[in-house]
Design a protein around this motif. Structure first.
Motif, mmCIF file in Angstrom:
data_model
loop_
_atom_site.group_PDB
_atom_site.id
_atom_site.type_symbol
_atom_site.label_atom_id
_atom_site.label_comp_id
_atom_site.label_asym_id
_atom_site.label_seq_id
_atom_site.Cartn_x
_atom_site.Cartn_y
_atom_site.Cartn_z
ATOM 1 N N THR A 15 30.560 26.663 53.348
ATOM 2 C CA THR A 15 31.973 26.935 53.053
ATOM 3 C C THR A 15 32.064 27.680 51.723
ATOM 4 O OG1 THR A 15 32.476 24.934 51.758
ATOM 5 C CG2 THR A 15 32.569 24.735 54.171
ATOM 6 N N GLY A 16 33.000 28.625 51.639
ATOM 7 C CA GLY A 16 33.102 29.418 50.414
ATOM 8 C C GLY A 16 31.848 30.219 50.161
ATOM 9 N N GLY A 17 31.218 30.683 51.230
ATOM 10 C CA GLY A 17 29.882 31.270 51.123
ATOM 11 C C GLY A 17 29.824 32.696 50.637
ATOM 12 N N THR A 18 30.979 33.322 50.342
ATOM 13 C CA THR A 18 30.949 34.720 49.899
ATOM 14 C C THR A 18 30.974 34.866 48.379
ATOM 15 O OG1 THR A 18 33.355 34.834 50.181
ATOM 16 C CG2 THR A 18 31.997 35.635 52.009
ATOM 17 N N GLY A 19 30.929 33.744 47.653
ATOM 18 C CA GLY A 19 30.862 33.796 46.198
ATOM 19 C C GLY A 19 29.433 33.959 45.718
ATOM 20 N N SER A 20 29.245 33.923 44.403
ATOM 21 C CA SER A 20 27.908 34.109 43.810
ATOM 22 C C SER A 20 26.926 33.044 44.280
ATOM 23 C CB SER A 20 28.014 34.082 42.279
ATOM 24 O OG SER A 20 28.959 35.002 41.823
ATOM 25 N N TRP A 21 27.369 31.780 44.292
ATOM 26 C CA TRP A 21 26.517 30.702 44.791
ATOM 27 C C TRP A 21 26.137 30.968 46.243
ATOM 28 C CZ3 TRP A 21 24.678 25.777 43.160
ATOM 29 C CH2 TRP A 21 24.956 25.439 41.826
ATOM 30 N N GLY A 22 27.119 31.393 47.037
ATOM 31 C CA GLY A 22 26.876 31.616 48.458
ATOM 32 C C GLY A 22 25.832 32.675 48.709
#
Length: 328
Positions: free
Chosen positions: A10-17
């Protein structure tokens, strides 16, 4: 562990993702589903991963339980990264933060149980420890929900991982400082005494995997992280820029900000064991079957709290950390 498994981020398009997906692909999973509400970021990420056939992008919001249940069909692992993360935004819009960070987390829990997911990994923050702002408070509530989920009648296991600032993530102070140096010839810091925990993104994901593999469910794994004074970080970035006459001025602390962060509060330290050189583990105050017995051979820590003002990195150590993260 992840070989031939289906994973939802979830929220996988950020830097962590991005980094999480990059490292997950090395385990040869069956499928990775990236669930987020940002169409533009999904399009960009798909291109950057060369339209890898193992990646499946799903437009959705964790506030919508039915969409999560649909996305969780056949999933083995969930990495729950989605959140409203910026302190000032959450201070200005607390109800929106509540809907995403608390209700959204409960939706992830419910969907995981309904779909018989094996394990849910919740990425938390140092701001959840003795919170002073709504972002930290909402993430602390998320932690409690994740912990409590292990008492429910389900085989799904839930674990929290708490870390500090990760170098280079969206909105990172490093990007802000570098932009200010190039465009303004000056850096604004909130307070000259401010300190923070820092870790490279690559190292943070490795620690996430370790906790995923070794956790039982119901505990909070707390990353041991180096600390630095934000002022020293600014000086190192100025030196690396080769620009002269860069001024540093004080902005003042924003609402909800702390001078020093803590990854482990005085209250939590009473139930925390020294797991190894990379992690502390906070055991829950509620009863979870077999958890305290599992950790009974470990010693309780001899710390009042885990505070970012202690054992600060030197400027040379900060420089090496930035080189490792390819920021200078």
């Amino acid at each position: 562990m992840f070989g031939n498994q289906t994973i939802l981020v979830t929220g996988g398009t950020g830097s962590w993702g991005y980094e999480l997906v990059r490292q997950l692909l090395t385990f040869n999973p069956k499928e990775i589903r990236i669930f987020s509400r940002n169409e533009s970021n999904q399009f960009t990420m798909k291109q950057e991963f060369d339209s890898n056939p193992k990646l499946h992008f799903i437009i959705g919001d964790i506030r919508e339980k039915d969409a999560l249940i649909e996305a969780c069909q056949g999933v083995d692992y969930i990495f729950h990264l989605a959140a409203l993360k910026h302190v000032p935004v959450c201070e200005d819009h607390p109800l929106e933060a509540l809907k995403t960070n608390v209700t959204g987390t409960q939706n992830v829990i419910d969907a995981a149980i309904i779909c018989n997911v094996n394990r849910v990994i919740y990425i938390s923050t140092d701001k959840a420890s003795n919170p002073s702002n709504f972002y930290g408070l909402s993430k602390a509530m998320g932690e409690r929900l994740i912990i409590h989920a292990n008492t429910l009648n389900t085989k799904t296991r839930f674990v929290c991982i708490r870390g500090g600032n990760v170098l280079g993530t969206n909105g990172s102070v490093i990007h802000v400082f570098k932009k200010q140096i190039q465009e303004k010839g000056q850096i604004g810091i909130t307070d000259p005494e401010m300190t923070r925990f820092f870790l490279t993104l690559e190292d943070a994901i490795q620690l996430v995997f370790k906790a995923t593999f070794e956790s039982l469910g119901g505990e909070i794994f707390v990353m041991k992280m180096p600390t630095c004074k934000i002022l020293d970080l600014a000086y190192v970035l100025i030196e690396a820029s080769d620009k002269n006459n860069i001024d540093i001025y004080t902005l003042g602390i924003r609402p909800g900000e702390k001078i020093h962060e803590i990854l482990l509060s005085e209250y939590e330290s009473k139930n925390t064991i020294a797991y190894d050189n990379e992690y502390f583990v906070i055991l829950p105050s509620i009863h979870i079957e077999g958890l305290k017995e599992h950790y009974s051979r470990y010693e309780l820590i001899n710390l009042i709290n885990y505070n970012s003002s202690k054992e600060l990195m030197t400027k040379d150590e900060i420089k090496e950390m930035l080189k490792k993260g390819r920021f200078i």
